[in-house]
Design an enzyme around this catalytic site. Structure first.
Site, PDB file in Angstrom:
ATOM      1  N   HIS A   1      -1.329   2.994 -19.126  1.00 15.55           N
ATOM      2  CA  HIS A   1      -0.132   2.334 -18.603  1.00 15.55           C
ATOM      3  C   HIS A   1       0.969   3.326 -18.229  1.00 15.55           C
ATOM      4  CE1 HIS A   1      -1.291  -1.795 -20.433  1.00 15.55           C
ATOM      5  NE2 HIS A   1      -1.866  -1.557 -19.276  1.00 15.55           N
TER       6      HIS A   1
ATOM      7  N   ARG B   1     -10.229  -7.640   0.040  1.00 12.83           N
ATOM      8  CA  ARG B   1      -9.566  -6.358  -0.197  1.00 12.83           C
ATOM      9  C   ARG B   1      -9.773  -5.834  -1.609  1.00 12.83           C
ATOM     10  NH1 ARG B   1      -3.193  -7.838   0.078  1.00 12.83           N
ATOM     11  NH2 ARG B   1      -2.917  -6.114  -1.354  1.00 12.83           N
TER      12      ARG B   1
ATOM     13  N   CYS C   1       4.022  -2.124   6.278  1.00 14.01           N
ATOM     14  CA  CYS C   1       4.193  -1.887   4.835  1.00 14.01           C
ATOM     15  C   CYS C   1       2.870  -1.972   4.075  1.00 14.01           C
ATOM     16  CB  CYS C   1       5.225  -2.845   4.251  1.00 14.01           C
ATOM     17  SG  CYS C   1       4.768  -4.572   4.415  1.00 14.01           S
TER      18      CYS C   1
END
Ligand code: PEP
Ligand code: MG
Length: 479
Positions: free
Chosen positions: A117, A369, A405
């Site tokens: 993390h 995706r 983007c």
């Protein structure tokens, strides 16, 4: 991640064990430590890799709780006051998020992996990080040369000028024919983007405010976040995307039935318009932000029709009138092939469009995706290149700015193609800013235009990509 740790602290089994420890007469810190250890040990004994890995989260939540009780400051980076390379045995996401990112020149830890993390948060903040360096704390000297890309660290007691490969705090954008912006999903990431020299946020993913919690964020909480991001990037534009939930980003508290094919279901603007509990507070928060911050712009995700934009625009207009303020610039994400092919049909309704190449690719090529595919079914597929080039041209015809983007904007060959097509901005992960700026710096627009044209004429992705990477002579395609 922090929300998930907060949930762990409220776990019933943990509470029961804590109550038993207190009833047995243990002092509070000891009762917490024992309960946390016991719970983590139970998780560590499980077969399931994922659940076993959660033991570290339980221990981290316990550590934060104890630090809060005993010292009042839970961050290991408390007291960090000047920009430094941080060397530690271990660091948690909460530590990295507890200081302004510009104070973190680089991070080196003895524990952790690429997917831990803390490493993920460091990437999101654009902070170079090298993990799993055994003995780093003992070896650390007064100076460190850290290369996050190569994963190398060199400590020394003297400044070694040859090791100084500046991580320039400002991007050198000299002569770039396009605005280089960053994608962000939190205030910390937006501040990191500003510190890295981004000329705005081209996509602020508001879904991160909604995920991993038990209810949607309030209007006030949202307004505070949007205002902080606008302040951090001022005077550059901040494009806040309205909630893009649904598909792979589900919000259990909405109670919406699971659909047989969620990627083709009610997601993005479809779900948002359907649910007043979602669009109401977000519209109010965005308009409240726009009152004070003229750099705020609003972007709608997964738009499929003019009608959707008309309804959304009416919501924002009514709220702006109610709050007696102006309407921020409104734009759409182009993620559906049909919208890319007919972008001119939105004339008069939007001020800008941003190509979301991640979704545009998956819908154009019928390739999820989330799965990995051969590069031939990727961004450089001739059909996708034509769709993108065509959409930019349609945007130009109706007088709107068209930016990008999706991930394609953050890769050198993708960026060269897009600038060659004439996009007005590229927005990418903070970590890609310097690479893309370097790949474009000094480029001649006409040269890029010719390369984009030639790439579009190639019969497959490999050859198109080669043209943009300098692998093939960028001569104009035969007309
Ligand atoms: C995209 O689809 O390209 C995009 C930028 O949006 P997201 O990745 O959040 O779906
Ligand atoms: Mg998308």
């Amino acid at each position: 991640m922090l929300e998930a740790q907060a949930l762990l602290v409220r776990d019933e089994a943990l509470h029961r064990s804590l109550a038993e420890n207190l009833a047995a007469g243990r002092p509070l810190p000891d009762a917490i430590a024992t309960a946390v250890d016991g719970y983590a040990a139970q998780l560590e004994a499980l077969e399931d890799d994922y659940l076993r890995a959660r033991a570290a989260d339980v221990r981290e939540a316990g550590r934060l709780l104890l630090a809060e009780l005993t010292s009042g400051g839970a961050s290991r980076l408390d007291g960090l006051e000047r920009p430094s390379v941080v060397v530690a045995e271990e660091l948690a996401p909460a530590d990295l998020l507890s200081v302004p990112p510009e104070l973190l020149l680089a991070v080196v830890t003895e524990t952790g992996g690429r997917q831990s993390h803390a490493a993920i948060v460091a990437r999101e903040l654009g902070v170079p990080a090298v993990v799993a360096v055994a003995g780093a704390v003992a070896a650390a000297g007064a100076f460190a040369a850290v290369d996050g890309g190569e994963g190398t660290v060199r400590f020394s007691d003297r400044l070694d000028a040859s090791a100084v490969r500046a991580r320039s705090p400002q991007l050198d954008l000299a002569g770039l024919p396009v605005r280089i912006m960053a994608n962000a999903g939190s205030v910390a990431a937006a501040r990191a983007a500003a510190a890295a020299g981004a000329r705005g946020i081209g996509l602020f993913r508001t879904e991160f405010l909604y995920l991993g919690r038990e209810q949607a964020p309030s209007e006030e909480e949202q307004a505070e976040v949007y205002a902080s991001v606008c302040t951090a990037l001022h005077p550059h534009p901040v494009l806040v995307r309205t909630l893009d939930a649904g598909s792979d980003k589900t919000l259990p508290y909405l109670g919406v039935a699971v659909e047989p094919n969620p990627a083709l279901g009610r997601r993005g603007i479809r779900l948002w318009l359907d649910q007043p509990q979602l669009h109401g507070p977000q519209v109010r928060a965005l308009i409240a932000t726009a009152r004070e911050h003229t750099n705020l712009q609003v972007m709608l995700p997964m738009v499929g029709s003019r009608a959707e934009v008309e309804v959304a625009r009416a919501l924002f207009t009514a709220e702006a009138e109610r709050q007696r303020t102006r309407l921020p610039r409104l734009g759409i994400m182009v993620e559906l092939p049909a919208v890319a092919a007919a972008l001119d049909s939105f004339a008069g309704l939007i001020e800008f469009a941003s190509l979301g190449t991640n979704d545009l690719g998956q819908y154009a090529l019928g390739a999820d995706r989330e799965l990995s595919w051969d590069a031939e079914l990727g961004e450089f597929h001739p059909g996708l290149l034509r769709l993108i080039r065509g959409a930019v041209e349609l945007g130009r015809r109706i007088g709107i700015e068209v930016g990008v983007c999706g991930e394609m904007a953050g890769a050198p060959a993708g960026a060269r193609f897009l600038v060659g097509c004439g996009v007005s901005s590229l927005s990418m992960a903070v970590g890609s800013l310097a690479t893309v700026a370097a790949a474009l710096r000094g480029s001649d627009r006409e040269d890029l235009r010719r390369q984009a044209e030639a790439a579009t004429a190639e019969p497959d992705a490999a050859r198109a990509r080669a043209r943009l990477s300098g692998g093939l002579d960028p001569r104009p395609a035969p007309s």
